[in-house]
Design an enzyme around this catalytic site. Structure first.
Site, PDB file in Angstrom:
ATOM      1  N   ASP A   4       0.819  -1.223   0.000  1.00 51.06           N
ATOM      2  CA  ASP A   4       0.000   0.000   0.000  1.00 51.06           C
ATOM      3  C   ASP A   4       0.850   1.270   0.000  1.00 51.06           C
ATOM      4  O   ASP A   4       0.640   2.173   0.838  1.00 51.06           O
ATOM      5  CB  ASP A   4      -0.913   0.028   1.250  1.00 51.06           C
ATOM      6  N   GLU A  46     -11.335   0.188  -3.250  1.00 51.69           N
ATOM      7  CA  GLU A  46     -10.480   0.747  -2.192  1.00 51.69           C
ATOM      8  C   GLU A  46      -9.308   1.469  -2.852  1.00 51.69           C
ATOM      9  O   GLU A  46      -9.214   1.550  -4.079  1.00 51.69           O
ATOM     10  CB  GLU A  46      -9.978  -0.350  -1.240  1.00 51.69           C
TER      11      GLU A  46
HETATM   12  O1  FUB Z   1      -3.157  -3.583   3.512  1.00 54.44           O
HETATM   13  C1  FUB Z   1      -4.452  -3.756   3.993  1.00 54.44           C
HETATM   14  C2  FUB Z   1      -5.458  -3.427   2.948  1.00 54.44           C
HETATM   15  O2  FUB Z   1      -5.250  -4.229   1.796  1.00 54.44           O
HETATM   16  C3  FUB Z   1      -5.380  -2.024   2.413  1.00 54.44           C
HETATM   17  O3  FUB Z   1      -5.873  -1.045   3.271  1.00 54.44           O
HETATM   18  C4  FUB Z   1      -6.116  -2.208   1.154  1.00 54.44           C
HETATM   19  O4  FUB Z   1      -6.036  -1.146   0.262  1.00 54.44           O
HETATM   20  C5  FUB Z   1      -5.518  -3.478   0.631  1.00 54.44           C
HETATM   21  O5  FUB Z   1      -4.305  -3.255  -0.035  1.00 54.44           O
END
Ligand code: FUB
Length: 340
Positions: free
Chosen positions: A32, A239
């Site tokens: 991320d 996301e």
């Molecule tokens: O790393 C945890 C979660 O997985 C992140 O917040 C999301 O975007 C995904 O990459």
């Protein structure tokens, strides 16, 4: 037109394999990545993956991270410095579990680390921690940002000096438990033919520690001007929202989650609406796909992660970077960086 422009326009239904991909760290699992240029250096604010032994589920419980490290470099391909522990969950008074994708911002000599973590009621909130240096360590504030919820904060500094936070994510990110900024606690989604749940945006307050307004929906439209729908899971927001500005256009990029792509949409205002344009990054090894885009030393860079270093373990990822190319018409060249 140059040759590269001509050739990529025709074959953009699949990504082009980039010439060079750089790995951030071979010591830690990182994911991320949010990249920013501060004081002429490139800083990366990633999640710090580790093996906590929590079994995998659809809510992402196996992403059970507890701290953050900040990385920096003076040149792409040069030495990368791991600045060590920047913030630990034990030092966030209101936090419960799962430190997910962070971001950072700089204003007036202060640096701000924004981080999503579940509170003691297991509801994702967004916290802020401060430092006088970009690498930290950061000191967390006593409370989460008032009115914040869900996860994956991304802070965009516009050329007029305003800062906006984009946030949100469905499934494990809990966005589906909220409507009109109110928590209802149920996992409810709009119908398949209704507008999909949107990422949120809020102007940040002058002190960078709160919202200056109620979070608003960021509308993502298709080529006909209609909202992208819940059932359109090749294009709908899941996301990892990120905003960058290129030649007076705002680019919103994000992950499509269960279709595993990074896609983008463009608009004329940081609030949107944004019109869907295409894929930036094809699926990588591992379930999640999450990125950032930054200009450094005259070139644009895509930061992303994959699970190649762990042999495919979805919760043990590694940050990588490669050059991103905007074509003369403003579209972005699609890439495929898949490796086992
Ligand atoms: O790393 C945890 C979660 O997985 C992140 O917040 C999301 O975007 C995904 O990459």
């Amino acid at each position: 037109a140059n040759n590269e422009t001509d050739s990529v326009s025709v074959v953009d239904t699949i990504g082009k394999t980039p010439d060079t991909v750089y790995t951030l760290s071979s010591e830690l699992y990182t994911a991320d990545p949010s990249a920013h240029v501060f004081n002429g250096k490139l800083y990366v604010y990633p999640s710090h993956d580790f093996e906590s032994g929590i079994p995998e589920d659809d809510l992402g419980s196996h992403f059970n991270m507890e701290d953050y490290h900040v990385f920096s470099m003076d040149s792409v391909g040069g030495e990368v410095t791991d600045h060590g522990l920047a913030l630990h969950i034990d030092d966030v008074p209101w936090a419960g579990r799962q430190m997910w994708a962070p971001d950072a911002a700089h204003k007036d000599g202060e640096y701000f680390l924004y981080f999503p973590v579940k509170d003691k009621e297991d509801i994702f909130r967004i916290g802020v921690a401060k430092s006088t240096t970009p690498e930290g360590p950061f000191k967390a504030m006593d409370k989460h940002i008032e009115g914040s919820y869900s996860m994956d904060p991304a802070v965009f500094e516009d050329t007029d000096g305003k800062y906006y936070m984009y946030f949100g994510g469905i499934w494990g990110g809990q966005l589906q438990r909220w409507r009109n900024n109110e928590y209802h606690g149920e996992d409810t989604y709009p119908a398949d033919d209704a507008p999909a749940l949107s990422p949120k945006v809020a102007l940040l307050a002058d002190d960078m520690a709160g919202f200056a307004e109620e979070p608003k929906d960021v509308m993502i439209l298709d080529e006909n001007g209609n909202p992208i729908t819940t059932g359109d899971n090749n294009r709908r927001f899941f996301e990892a929202a990120w905003v960058h500005r290129y030649k007076d256009k705002y680019y919103l990029s994000y992950s499509t989650g269960d279709t595993h792509k990074i896609v983008y949409a463009t608009g004329d205002s940081p609030y949107g609406p944004f019109t869907y344009r295409g894929v930036i990054l094809d699926p990588v090894l591992g379930w999640t796909n999450h990125h950032s885009i930054v200009e450094y030393q005259g070139k644009w860079w895509l930061f992303f992660h994959d699970s190649s270093m762990s042999g495919g373990k979805t919760h043990l990822r590694s940050v990588k970077m490669t050059q991103l190319k905007h074509r003369p018409d403003g579209t972005i060249q699609r890439m495929n960086t898949y490796v086992e």
